[in-house]
Design a protein around this motif. Structure first.
Motif, short mmCIF file in Angstrom:
data_model
loop_
_atom_site.label_atom_id
_atom_site.label_comp_id
_atom_site.label_asym_id
_atom_site.label_seq_id
_atom_site.Cartn_x
_atom_site.Cartn_y
_atom_site.Cartn_z
N LEU A 135 -2.44 -21.07 21.73
CA LEU A 135 -2.06 -21.47 23.59
C LEU A 135 -3.01 -21.47 24.09
CD1 LEU A 135 -0.23 -18.61 24.19
CD2 LEU A 135 0.73 -19.64 22.03
N SER A 136 -2.12 -21.16 25.14
CA SER A 136 -3.02 -21.19 26.11
C SER A 136 -2.45 -20.51 27.69
CB SER A 136 -3.92 -22.03 26.85
OG SER A 136 -3.30 -22.75 27.21
N LEU A 137 -3.03 -19.29 27.95
CA LEU A 137 -2.02 -18.62 28.98
C LEU A 137 -2.54 -19.26 30.49
CD1 LEU A 137 -1.50 -15.27 27.68
CD2 LEU A 137 -0.01 -16.64 27.68
N GLU A 138 -1.33 -19.67 31.06
CA GLU A 138 -2.04 -19.50 32.67
C GLU A 138 -1.33 -17.67 33.78
OE1 GLU A 138 0.75 -22.44 34.52
OE2 GLU A 138 -1.01 -24.24 33.86
N PRO A 139 -1.83 -18.12 34.34
CA PRO A 139 -1.78 -16.68 35.51
C PRO A 139 -0.18 -16.37 36.09
CG PRO A 139 -3.88 -16.79 36.02
CD PRO A 139 -3.53 -17.61 34.77
N MET A 140 0.71 -15.44 36.37
CA MET A 140 1.70 -15.91 36.90
C MET A 140 1.68 -16.51 38.43
SD MET A 140 4.66 -14.98 35.75
CE MET A 140 5.46 -13.33 33.81
#
Length: 168
Positions: free
Chosen positions: A159-164
């Protein structure tokens, strides 16, 4: 089985598989027959392809000391979970990759979910051992690439994250 060793300032990734006689060492695209045997006199011999080399190997924890061809080498074994934790540190790494091949047991998040550092993202199973993957930092889930029951290889993008701030 995949392994990584730290040699000086380089990390070397290798895989080892069984062969009819001995093993096969996978170094990128190269595959080399390899075997390590101890003779009746106590001396150890390393076979790499067609070469037979006398070798002395000693271990202390994750440190491996190898003496061959008149040279001493110090290698440090890097556990896959330690490598994953190091790779997930900081904002530069927004991709959560599999530390080893396995399958997904459960997924606790979906794209668009806000997560906090340490929050459980998913549980994977490899070699009958469950591993909980947690968020390395606060962020928003950008993608979830596997669902329960699906299998994956080592280093697969789970999975991948993005900054808030990019998801306002």
């Amino acid at each position: 089985m995949h392994h990584a060793f730290q040699i000086a300032d380089r990390e070397i990734n290798v895989a080892l598989s069984r062969a009819r006689t001995g093993y096969r060492l996978h170094l990128g695209e190269r595959i080399v027959p390899v075997d390590l045997r101890t003779g009746a006199d106590g001396r150890a011999w390393l076979t790499l392809g067609d070469a037979h080399i006398e070798v002395v190997v000693a271990t202390r924890g994750d440190d491996v000391f190898v003496h061959l061809d008149g040279e001493a080498h110090h290698l440090r074994y890097r556990h896959p979970l330690d490598r994953l934790a190091a790779a997930a540190a900081g904002h530069a790494e927004d991709q959560i990759r599999a530390p080893m091949p396995g399958s997904i047991v459960s997924v606790a998040v979906a794209p668009g979910d806000a997560v906090t550092q340490g929050q459980v993202l998913l549980v994977m199973e490899s070699m009958k051992m469950e591993t909980t993957i947690t968020a390395p930092r606060d962020g928003v889930i950008a993608t979830v690439n596997y669902q329960p029951g699906q299998t994956f290889d080592r280093d697969a993008l789970l999975l991948s994250l993005e900054p808030m701030e990019t998801c306002a």
